[in-house]
Design a protein around this motif. Structure first.
Motif, PDB file in Angstrom:
ATOM      1  N   PRO A  75      36.461  34.538 -49.473  1.00  0.00           N
ATOM      2  CA  PRO A  75      35.482  35.560 -49.884  1.00  0.00           C
ATOM      3  C   PRO A  75      34.345  35.771 -48.875  1.00  0.00           C
ATOM      4  O   PRO A  75      33.911  36.897 -48.655  1.00  0.00           O
ATOM      5  CB  PRO A  75      34.949  35.029 -51.215  1.00  0.00           C
ATOM      6  N   ILE A  76      33.868  34.702 -48.265  1.00  0.00           N
ATOM      7  CA  ILE A  76      32.791  34.849 -47.278  1.00  0.00           C
ATOM      8  C   ILE A  76      33.299  35.601 -46.049  1.00  0.00           C
ATOM      9  O   ILE A  76      32.606  36.471 -45.509  1.00  0.00           O
ATOM     10  CB  ILE A  76      32.206  33.475 -46.891  1.00  0.00           C
ATOM     11  N   ALA A  77      34.522  35.308 -45.612  1.00  0.00           N
ATOM     12  CA  ALA A  77      35.097  36.018 -44.468  1.00  0.00           C
ATOM     13  C   ALA A  77      35.298  37.491 -44.797  1.00  0.00           C
ATOM     14  O   ALA A  77      35.011  38.364 -43.963  1.00  0.00           O
ATOM     15  CB  ALA A  77      36.424  35.373 -44.066  1.00  0.00           C
ATOM     16  N   ARG A  78      35.787  37.788 -45.979  1.00  0.00           N
ATOM     17  CA  ARG A  78      35.986  39.194 -46.376  1.00  0.00           C
ATOM     18  C   ARG A  78      34.649  39.941 -46.430  1.00  0.00           C
ATOM     19  O   ARG A  78      34.555  41.091 -46.011  1.00  0.00           O
ATOM     20  CB  ARG A  78      36.715  39.277 -47.709  1.00  0.00           C
ATOM     21  N   MET A  79      33.604  39.259 -46.927  1.00  0.00           N
ATOM     22  CA  MET A  79      32.280  39.873 -46.986  1.00  0.00           C
ATOM     23  C   MET A  79      31.755  40.150 -45.575  1.00  0.00           C
ATOM     24  O   MET A  79      31.235  41.236 -45.295  1.00  0.00           O
ATOM     25  CB  MET A  79      31.307  38.953 -47.730  1.00  0.00           C
ATOM     26  N   GLY A  80      31.898  39.189 -44.680  1.00  0.00           N
ATOM     27  CA  GLY A  80      31.443  39.375 -43.305  1.00  0.00           C
ATOM     28  C   GLY A  80      32.213  40.469 -42.591  1.00  0.00           C
ATOM     29  O   GLY A  80      31.628  41.293 -41.875  1.00  0.00           O
ATOM     30  N   PHE A  81      33.523  40.508 -42.792  1.00  0.00           N
ATOM     31  CA  PHE A  81      34.351  41.552 -42.189  1.00  0.00           C
ATOM     32  C   PHE A  81      33.924  42.924 -42.688  1.00  0.00           C
ATOM     33  O   PHE A  81      33.759  43.869 -41.910  1.00  0.00           O
ATOM     34  CB  PHE A  81      35.832  41.306 -42.503  1.00  0.00           C
ATOM     35  N   ARG A  82      33.730  43.059 -43.996  1.00  0.00           N
ATOM     36  CA  ARG A  82      33.335  44.346 -44.563  1.00  0.00           C
ATOM     37  C   ARG A  82      31.973  44.780 -44.029  1.00  0.00           C
ATOM     38  O   ARG A  82      31.762  45.951 -43.709  1.00  0.00           O
ATOM     39  CB  ARG A  82      33.316  44.251 -46.095  1.00  0.00           C
ATOM     40  N   VAL A 138      27.400  35.925 -41.030  1.00  0.00           N
ATOM     41  CA  VAL A 138      28.490  35.102 -41.533  1.00  0.00           C
ATOM     42  C   VAL A 138      29.082  34.368 -40.344  1.00  0.00           C
ATOM     43  O   VAL A 138      29.500  34.985 -39.368  1.00  0.00           O
ATOM     44  CB  VAL A 138      29.583  35.953 -42.225  1.00  0.00           C
ATOM     45  N   ALA A 139      29.069  33.061 -40.414  1.00  0.00           N
ATOM     46  CA  ALA A 139      29.630  32.239 -39.349  1.00  0.00           C
ATOM     47  C   ALA A 139      30.920  31.603 -39.843  1.00  0.00           C
ATOM     48  O   ALA A 139      31.079  31.338 -41.038  1.00  0.00           O
ATOM     49  CB  ALA A 139      28.632  31.166 -38.940  1.00  0.00           C
ATOM     50  N   SER A 140      31.814  31.353 -38.914  1.00  0.00           N
ATOM     51  CA  SER A 140      33.070  30.688 -39.282  1.00  0.00           C
ATOM     52  C   SER A 140      32.803  29.353 -39.951  1.00  0.00           C
ATOM     53  O   SER A 140      33.554  28.936 -40.838  1.00  0.00           O
ATOM     54  CB  SER A 140      33.946  30.501 -38.042  1.00  0.00           C
ATOM     55  N   LEU A 181      30.095  49.305 -38.073  1.00  0.00           N
ATOM     56  CA  LEU A 181      30.839  50.098 -37.092  1.00  0.00           C
ATOM     57  C   LEU A 181      30.987  51.541 -37.543  1.00  0.00           C
ATOM     58  O   LEU A 181      30.860  52.472 -36.746  1.00  0.00           O
ATOM     59  CB  LEU A 181      32.229  49.495 -36.867  1.00  0.00           C
ATOM     60  N   GLU A 182      31.269  51.734 -38.816  1.00  0.00           N
ATOM     61  CA  GLU A 182      31.424  53.091 -39.336  1.00  0.00           C
ATOM     62  C   GLU A 182      30.109  53.858 -39.279  1.00  0.00           C
ATOM     63  O   GLU A 182      30.094  55.060 -39.055  1.00  0.00           O
ATOM     64  CB  GLU A 182      31.949  53.056 -40.773  1.00  0.00           C
ATOM     65  N   ALA A 183      28.994  53.163 -39.438  1.00  0.00           N
ATOM     66  CA  ALA A 183      27.687  53.818 -39.496  1.00  0.00           C
ATOM     67  C   ALA A 183      27.035  53.995 -38.122  1.00  0.00           C
ATOM     68  O   ALA A 183      26.097  54.774 -37.991  1.00  0.00           O
ATOM     69  CB  ALA A 183      26.744  53.021 -40.402  1.00  0.00           C
ATOM     70  N   CYS A 184      27.536  53.331 -37.105  1.00  0.00           N
ATOM     71  CA  CYS A 184      26.856  53.369 -35.808  1.00  0.00           C
ATOM     72  C   CYS A 184      26.955  54.736 -35.142  1.00  0.00           C
ATOM     73  O   CYS A 184      27.898  55.492 -35.366  1.00  0.00           O
ATOM     74  CB  CYS A 184      27.395  52.280 -34.882  1.00  0.00           C
ATOM     75  N   ASP A 185      25.946  55.040 -34.336  1.00  0.00           N
ATOM     76  CA  ASP A 185      25.924  56.283 -33.563  1.00  0.00           C
ATOM     77  C   ASP A 185      26.650  56.115 -32.239  1.00  0.00           C
ATOM     78  O   ASP A 185      27.181  57.070 -31.687  1.00  0.00           O
ATOM     79  CB  ASP A 185      24.484  56.709 -33.276  1.00  0.00           C
ATOM     80  N   LEU A 186      26.621  54.915 -31.704  1.00  0.00           N
ATOM     81  CA  LEU A 186      27.288  54.596 -30.449  1.00  0.00           C
ATOM     82  C   LEU A 186      27.573  53.103 -30.438  1.00  0.00           C
ATOM     83  O   LEU A 186      27.055  52.360 -31.258  1.00  0.00           O
ATOM     84  CB  LEU A 186      26.441  55.025 -29.242  1.00  0.00           C
ATOM     85  N   CYS A 187      28.404  52.684 -29.508  1.00  0.00           N
ATOM     86  CA  CYS A 187      28.800  51.273 -29.448  1.00  0.00           C
ATOM     87  C   CYS A 187      28.652  50.788 -28.013  1.00  0.00           C
ATOM     88  O   CYS A 187      29.136  51.428 -27.083  1.00  0.00           O
ATOM     89  CB  CYS A 187      30.245  51.123 -29.917  1.00  0.00           C
ATOM     90  N   VAL A 188      27.965  49.665 -27.839  1.00  0.00           N
ATOM     91  CA  VAL A 188      27.764  49.071 -26.525  1.00  0.00           C
ATOM     92  C   VAL A 188      28.400  47.692 -26.501  1.00  0.00           C
ATOM     93  O   VAL A 188      28.108  46.857 -27.351  1.00  0.00           O
ATOM     94  CB  VAL A 188      26.263  48.961 -26.182  1.00  0.00           C
ATOM     95  N   LEU A 189      29.268  47.474 -25.537  1.00  0.00           N
ATOM     96  CA  LEU A 189      29.857  46.162 -25.294  1.00  0.00           C
ATOM     97  C   LEU A 189      28.998  45.483 -24.244  1.00  0.00           C
ATOM     98  O   LEU A 189      28.851  46.000 -23.133  1.00  0.00           O
ATOM     99  CB  LEU A 189      31.298  46.313 -24.802  1.00  0.00           C
TER     100      LEU A 189
END
Length: 122
Positions: A31-38, A7-9, A44-52
């Protein structure tokens, strides 16, 4: 994050780079922004780890902060950018991709209770 769609701006409205703060607030309810955010939050909720990975976009530090609050291991792959003391919140800092991959492999091995996962070479 990997997801089946991007989803792009620009999908939400024209001239998104020139949006005023009030236009941004309105666009976030599209609606497209809400879908992309969700989709991003689900990843994020499903990830095992997070890399910046530096340099990064404006949302990446917020995503890493969310991962920290959720107790997920976090790392930063640094570049030659401006130093930041708050990077000390990360579990792991490196400038080398191979070192980052070895760290992530260790996280997964620990999570799975494995003695060691063979490398691609055996």
């Amino acid at each position: 994050m990997r997801r089946p769609y991007i989803v792009a701006s620009s999908d939400i409205g024209p001239n998104w780079r020139e949006w005023t703060p009030n236009e941004l607030i309105k666009a976030l309810d599209h609606p497209i922004a809400r879908m992309g955010f969700r989709a991003d939050m689900n990843a994020l909720e499903a990830c095992d780890l997070c890399v910046l990975v530096m340099p990064c976009g404006r949302s990446a530090p917020l995503e890493r902060g969310h991962a920290i609050v959720k107790g997920k291991p976090t790392a930063i792959l640094l570049d030659d950018g401006e130093p930041e003391l708050m990077y000390g919140m990360a579990d792991f800092l490196t400038c080398e991709l191979t070192t980052l991959c070895a760290w992530a492999k260790g996280i997964w091995e620990d999570a799975l209770g494995l003695e060691g996962i063979p490398d691609a070479d055996g």
